[in-house]
Design an enzyme around this catalytic site. Structure first.
Site, short mmCIF file in Angstrom:
data_model
loop_
_atom_site.label_atom_id
_atom_site.label_comp_id
_atom_site.label_asym_id
_atom_site.label_seq_id
_atom_site.Cartn_x
_atom_site.Cartn_y
_atom_site.Cartn_z
N GLY A 72 0.82 -1.21 0.00
CA GLY A 72 0.00 0.00 0.00
C GLY A 72 0.85 1.26 0.00
CG ASP A 73 3.33 2.10 3.29
OD1 ASP A 73 2.40 2.87 3.59
OD2 ASP A 73 3.80 1.27 4.08
#
Length: 221
Positions: free
Chosen positions: A175-176
């Site tokens: 996600g990052d």
């Protein structure tokens, strides 16, 4: 004045399964009264056994990972006090199984909004902003499911590139990585489609490596 969708929370949805069980069940799974433990592999069969053997009650909840507390009572009580259908909403991932369906059913019974992700994305994008310099754009990733982008009251879905299981190494940081890739194009004022493509590319690279690591240079064109 309170209205639909006035309160929004994000967290890890949990489904509490409550039942009155006998002493034999507690001994079988090494459970002590008035105690809280982390579930282990030996406890995995417990949930199906409870559902089939006892009269269970399903209670929808949400776990706030950062605070390490369950904040579902706040939403249930707020919803109860407001008495407006769908006044409270939350976002989180649930399993595609019978317990996931119970989670959705019990949330709706409590009056909590469980609209699909696309509708939630649109509602978030329409929230007021303190600054009117830039319009609000909502981007929601869903793992292997399409990326949802809401802008100007409309929603678009962008499919992700699926990898074969043998190429998956570590999904931590995916996600990052998406956010980093997305922002790398957004700051260059590239179209949203290009921002999403960059985000998906970055996430795709990261999950094929241990931890949030990456090669010396990107191969993004």
């Amino acid at each position: 004045m309170a209205s639909e969708g006035i309160l929004l929370g994000m967290g890890n949805p949990l489904l509490d399964i409550s039942a009155v069980v006998d002493e034999q069940f507690l001994e079988k799974y090494d459970i002590k009264l008035n105690n809280a433990i982390l579930a282990e592999d030996k406890h995995l069969p417990m949930y199906d056994e409870m559902a089939t053997k006892y009269n269970v009650e399903y209670i929808a909840g949400v776990f706030g990972k950062m605070e390490s507390i369950s904040f579902s009572p706040h939403f249930c009580i707020s919803q109860w006090m407001l008495q407006i259908p769908g006044a409270t909403s939350y976002i989180g991932a649930i399993g595609k199984d019978k317990f996931g369906e119970e989670m959705k059913k019990n949330s709706k019974l409590a009056g909590v909004n469980t609209d699909n992700v696309e509708k939630i994305a649109i509602k978030i994008s329409q929230l007021p902003k303190a600054s009117g310099t830039h319009k609000r754009i909502t981007v929601i990733t869903q793992g292997a499911d399409p990326v949802v982008v809401a802008e100007d009251g409309k929603v678009k879905l962008f499919p992700v590139v699926l990898l074969p299981k043998e190429k998956l190494v570590d999904t931590n940081g995916a996600g990052d990585a998406f956010v980093g890739g997305f922002l790398s194009q957004l700051v260059q004022e590239k179209p949203i489609e290009e921002c999403v493509r960059a985000g998906c590319y970055a996430a795709n690279v990261i999950i094929q490596r241990p931890g949030c690591t990456y090669p010396e240079k990107p191969d993004f064109h």
